[in-house]
Every structure is written in structure tokens, then in C-alpha cells.
Design a protein around this motif. Structure first.
Motif, PDB file in Angstrom:
ATOM      1  N   VAL A  41      81.171 -53.342  22.208  1.00 49.61           N
ATOM      2  CA  VAL A  41      80.637 -53.128  20.955  1.00 49.61           C
ATOM      3  C   VAL A  41      80.707 -52.146  20.061  1.00 49.61           C
ATOM      4  CG1 VAL A  41      78.229 -53.082  20.535  1.00 49.61           C
ATOM      5  CG2 VAL A  41      78.849 -54.597  22.294  1.00 49.61           C
ATOM      6  N   TYR A  42      81.694 -51.523  20.431  1.00 49.30           N
ATOM      7  CA  TYR A  42      81.437 -49.594  20.366  1.00 49.30           C
ATOM      8  C   TYR A  42      82.668 -49.968  19.174  1.00 49.30           C
ATOM      9  CZ  TYR A  42      77.938 -47.551  22.636  1.00 49.30           C
ATOM     10  OH  TYR A  42      76.439 -46.492  22.873  1.00 49.30           O
ATOM     11  N   VAL A  43      83.862 -50.908  19.842  1.00 47.82           N
ATOM     12  CA  VAL A  43      85.006 -50.555  18.894  1.00 47.82           C
ATOM     13  C   VAL A  43      85.398 -51.625  17.801  1.00 47.82           C
ATOM     14  CG1 VAL A  43      87.476 -52.154  19.179  1.00 47.82           C
ATOM     15  CG2 VAL A  43      87.080 -50.202  20.861  1.00 47.82           C
ATOM     16  N   VAL A  44      84.169 -52.568  18.347  1.00 48.03           N
ATOM     17  CA  VAL A  44      83.945 -53.961  17.117  1.00 48.03           C
ATOM     18  C   VAL A  44      83.320 -52.743  16.008  1.00 48.03           C
ATOM     19  CG1 VAL A  44      83.349 -55.375  16.212  1.00 48.03           C
ATOM     20  CG2 VAL A  44      84.353 -55.870  18.675  1.00 48.03           C
ATOM     21  N   ALA A  45      82.219 -52.419  15.849  1.00 49.56           N
ATOM     22  CA  ALA A  45      81.080 -52.109  14.570  1.00 49.56           C
ATOM     23  C   ALA A  45      81.993 -51.173  14.046  1.00 49.56           C
ATOM     24  CB  ALA A  45      80.396 -51.051  15.196  1.00 49.56           C
ATOM     25  N   THR A  46      82.860 -50.064  15.228  1.00 51.44           N
ATOM     26  CA  THR A  46      83.839 -48.973  14.560  1.00 51.44           C
ATOM     27  C   THR A  46      84.803 -49.552  13.113  1.00 51.44           C
ATOM     28  OG1 THR A  46      83.752 -47.683  16.043  1.00 51.44           O
ATOM     29  CG2 THR A  46      85.386 -47.183  14.356  1.00 51.44           C
ATOM     30  N   ALA A  47      85.597 -51.000  13.680  1.00 56.69           N
ATOM     31  CA  ALA A  47      86.322 -51.647  13.233  1.00 56.69           C
ATOM     32  C   ALA A  47      85.252 -52.090  11.978  1.00 56.69           C
ATOM     33  CB  ALA A  47      87.148 -52.715  14.256  1.00 56.69           C
ATOM     34  N   SER A  48      84.849 -52.767  12.420  1.00 61.63           N
ATOM     35  CA  SER A  48      84.026 -53.033  11.239  1.00 61.63           C
ATOM     36  C   SER A  48      83.799 -52.263  10.184  1.00 61.63           C
ATOM     37  CB  SER A  48      82.434 -54.111  11.224  1.00 61.63           C
ATOM     38  OG  SER A  48      83.089 -55.566  12.052  1.00 61.63           O
ATOM     39  N   LEU A  49      82.606 -51.374  10.595  1.00 59.01           N
ATOM     40  CA  LEU A  49      82.028 -50.130   9.354  1.00 59.01           C
ATOM     41  C   LEU A  49      83.777 -50.089   8.656  1.00 59.01           C
ATOM     42  CD1 LEU A  49      79.539 -48.275  11.401  1.00 59.01           C
ATOM     43  CD2 LEU A  49      79.746 -49.232   9.478  1.00 59.01           C
ATOM     44  N   LEU A  50      84.911 -49.414   8.781  1.00 62.80           N
ATOM     45  CA  LEU A  50      86.531 -48.958   8.389  1.00 62.80           C
ATOM     46  C   LEU A  50      86.916 -50.292   7.648  1.00 62.80           C
ATOM     47  CD1 LEU A  50      87.415 -46.941  10.918  1.00 62.80           C
ATOM     48  CD2 LEU A  50      86.902 -46.806   9.268  1.00 62.80           C
ATOM     49  N   ARG A  51      86.946 -51.632   7.574  1.00 64.23           N
ATOM     50  CA  ARG A  51      87.064 -53.131   7.243  1.00 64.23           C
ATOM     51  C   ARG A  51      86.809 -53.739   5.970  1.00 64.23           C
ATOM     52  NH1 ARG A  51      90.455 -57.036   8.689  1.00 64.23           N
ATOM     53  NH2 ARG A  51      90.120 -59.097   6.826  1.00 64.23           N
ATOM     54  N   GLY A  52      84.932 -52.965   5.651  1.00 60.96           N
ATOM     55  CA  GLY A  52      84.991 -53.281   4.937  1.00 60.96           C
ATOM     56  C   GLY A  52      84.228 -55.252   3.918  1.00 60.96           C
ATOM     57  N   GLY A  53      83.680 -55.225   3.684  1.00 61.58           N
ATOM     58  CA  GLY A  53      83.325 -56.997   2.989  1.00 61.58           C
ATOM     59  C   GLY A  53      82.398 -57.344   3.870  1.00 61.58           C
ATOM     60  N   ALA A  54      82.497 -57.976   3.170  1.00 61.53           N
ATOM     61  CA  ALA A  54      81.022 -59.292   3.584  1.00 61.53           C
ATOM     62  C   ALA A  54      80.723 -59.943   4.880  1.00 61.53           C
ATOM     63  CB  ALA A  54      80.296 -60.075   2.552  1.00 61.53           C
ATOM     64  N   ARG A  55      82.292 -59.756   5.071  1.00 60.64           N
ATOM     65  CA  ARG A  55      82.411 -60.906   6.824  1.00 60.64           C
ATOM     66  C   ARG A  55      82.121 -59.554   7.660  1.00 60.64           C
ATOM     67  NH1 ARG A  55      87.111 -64.022  10.108  1.00 60.64           N
ATOM     68  NH2 ARG A  55      86.127 -64.699  11.634  1.00 60.64           N
ATOM     69  N   ALA A  56      82.693 -58.630   7.513  1.00 61.04           N
ATOM     70  CA  ALA A  56      82.931 -57.503   8.217  1.00 61.04           C
ATOM     71  C   ALA A  56      81.782 -57.023   7.961  1.00 61.04           C
ATOM     72  CB  ALA A  56      84.258 -56.173   7.955  1.00 61.04           C
ATOM     73  N   TRP A  57      80.987 -57.082   7.534  1.00 62.82           N
ATOM     74  CA  TRP A  57      79.646 -55.964   6.966  1.00 62.82           C
ATOM     75  C   TRP A  57      78.564 -57.090   8.748  1.00 62.82           C
ATOM     76  CZ3 TRP A  57      74.638 -57.814   5.911  1.00 62.82           C
ATOM     77  CH2 TRP A  57      73.731 -56.969   5.893  1.00 62.82           C
ATOM     78  N   ARG A  58      78.354 -58.463   7.674  1.00 62.84           N
ATOM     79  CA  ARG A  58      77.806 -59.047   9.177  1.00 62.84           C
ATOM     80  C   ARG A  58      78.201 -59.775  10.591  1.00 62.84           C
ATOM     81  NH1 ARG A  58      78.957 -62.691   4.916  1.00 62.84           N
ATOM     82  NH2 ARG A  58      80.936 -63.570   6.412  1.00 62.84           N
ATOM     83  N   VAL A  59      79.888 -58.816  10.952  1.00 67.20           N
ATOM     84  CA  VAL A  59      79.893 -58.426  11.848  1.00 67.20           C
ATOM     85  C   VAL A  59      79.793 -57.843  12.281  1.00 67.20           C
ATOM     86  CG1 VAL A  59      82.054 -58.098  13.047  1.00 67.20           C
ATOM     87  CG2 VAL A  59      82.206 -60.228  12.218  1.00 67.20           C
ATOM     88  N   ALA A  60      79.448 -56.494  11.826  1.00 69.84           N
ATOM     89  CA  ALA A  60      79.228 -55.100  11.857  1.00 69.84           C
ATOM     90  C   ALA A  60      77.437 -55.045  12.435  1.00 69.84           C
ATOM     91  CB  ALA A  60      79.209 -53.888  10.682  1.00 69.84           C
ATOM     92  N   VAL A  61      76.391 -55.696  11.130  1.00 74.47           N
ATOM     93  CA  VAL A  61      75.092 -55.904  11.712  1.00 74.47           C
ATOM     94  C   VAL A  61      75.070 -56.965  13.525  1.00 74.47           C
ATOM     95  CG1 VAL A  61      73.094 -57.376  10.835  1.00 74.47           C
ATOM     96  CG2 VAL A  61      74.648 -56.436   8.735  1.00 74.47           C
ATOM     97  N   ALA A  62      75.878 -57.786  13.395  1.00 73.94           N
ATOM     98  CA  ALA A  62      75.898 -57.873  14.926  1.00 73.94           C
ATOM     99  C   ALA A  62      76.137 -57.438  15.929  1.00 73.94           C
ATOM    100  CB  ALA A  62      76.302 -59.431  14.890  1.00 73.94           C
ATOM    101  N   PRO A 121      76.263 -55.692   0.836  1.00 75.87           N
ATOM    102  CA  PRO A 121      77.143 -56.200   0.037  1.00 75.87           C
ATOM    103  C   PRO A 121      76.491 -57.337  -1.026  1.00 75.87           C
ATOM    104  CG  PRO A 121      78.022 -57.024   2.163  1.00 75.87           C
ATOM    105  CD  PRO A 121      77.147 -56.705   2.399  1.00 75.87           C
ATOM    106  N   GLY A 122      76.878 -56.929  -2.088  1.00 78.91           N
ATOM    107  CA  GLY A 122      76.371 -58.189  -3.527  1.00 78.91           C
ATOM    108  C   GLY A 122      76.496 -59.556  -3.495  1.00 78.91           C
TER     109      GLY A 122
END
Length: 134
Positions: free
Chosen positions: A54-75, A131-132
Motif C-alpha cells: 500500500v505504501y509503494v502504491v501510494a508513493t508511486a501514485s503521488l509521484l505520477r500525478g494525473g487524474a487516474r493516479a490521484w484516484r489510485v492514491a486516494v484508494a 484534479p479539475g
């Protein structure tokens, strides 16, 4: 699109750094424990590995950015918060299930309660950087 510049300084950089540290530490610890002494506490060590993922996924998603990565980071942050609350409560109520501590045991007490605070801060940050509309 998320404001990627938010991760280049200040609170965003600190958040990603702490997630990265926890990702590395939890992964190393859980892999070592599962490889060397899994029979001692398979549930605890398995939950530590889950926390690491979960920490790896959150880290990668926060770094990636964008709407899809934002949703993954929230999850990921949501799973993390539910995990630390549920495992924290179970580790106090059913000590027999947790003969060895996990990252989330006792609400992250062994890690200065950072595992309890981190997903809250992550979700607040994500709310700020939502994301807007496309």
C-alpha cells in the motif's frame, strides 16, 4: 490535471518522502520476516507486507500525478487508514492474533503513530490537489 508542482516543494515533497521511507522500510522488514521466520507470526508479517504494498502504491501514485493516479492514491490512502484502524483495534483486542508487531499494530505505535497520521495527511493533501474536470 493535478498540480504536479505541488510535489516539488514543501508539504508535498515531505509527504512523498515519508511515504517512500515507509515503503522501503516496510517492504524490507516484511520480506525479511516472511523469508526467515514466517511460521512465528504469518498473519502479522503478511499484514506488514500488505502495508508495504500500500505504501509503494501510494508513493508511486503521488509521484505520477494525473487524474487516474490521484484516484489510485486516494484508494491507497483509504485502504491504509482502514487497515491501521482495523489492525490497530484487533491487535489490542485479540493479542493472540498478533504475537509479533506489524506496521499497523497498536495504531502504528511502534512507528511513532506515523502509520495512523500518514493516511490522514495523505487524504487531506489529495483533497487539496484534486484534479479539475477534464
Amino acid at each position: 490535471m493535478a498540480r504536479r508542482t505541488d510535489l516539488s516543494s514543501g508539504a508535498g515533497r515531505t509527504l512523498v518522502f515519508v511515504y517512500g521511507v515507509f515503503a522501503a522500510a516496510a517492504t524490507a522488514r516484511s520480506v525479511f520476516q516472511l523469508a526467515t521466520e514466517a511460521e512465528r507470526a504469518p498473519l502479522a508479517y503478511g499484514l506488514s507486507l500488505l502495508a508495504a504494498v500500500v505504501y509503494v502504491v501510494a508513493t508511486a501514485s503521488l509521484l505520477r500525478g494525473g487524474a487516474r493516479a490521484w484516484r489510485v492514491a486516494v484508494a491507497a490512502c483509504s485502504v491504509e487508514l482502514v487497515g491501521v484502524v482495523v489492525v490497530g483495534a484487533l491487535s489490542l483486542a485479540r493479542t493472540d492474533l498478533f504475537p509479533e508487531p506489524t506496521v499497523w499494530s497498536h495504531f502504528g505505535q511502534g512507528y511513532g503513530f506515523v502509520p495512523l497520521v500518514l493516511p490522514v495527511l495523505g487524504l487531506l493533501w489529495l483533497r487539496r490537489t484534486r484534479p479539475g474536470p477534464s
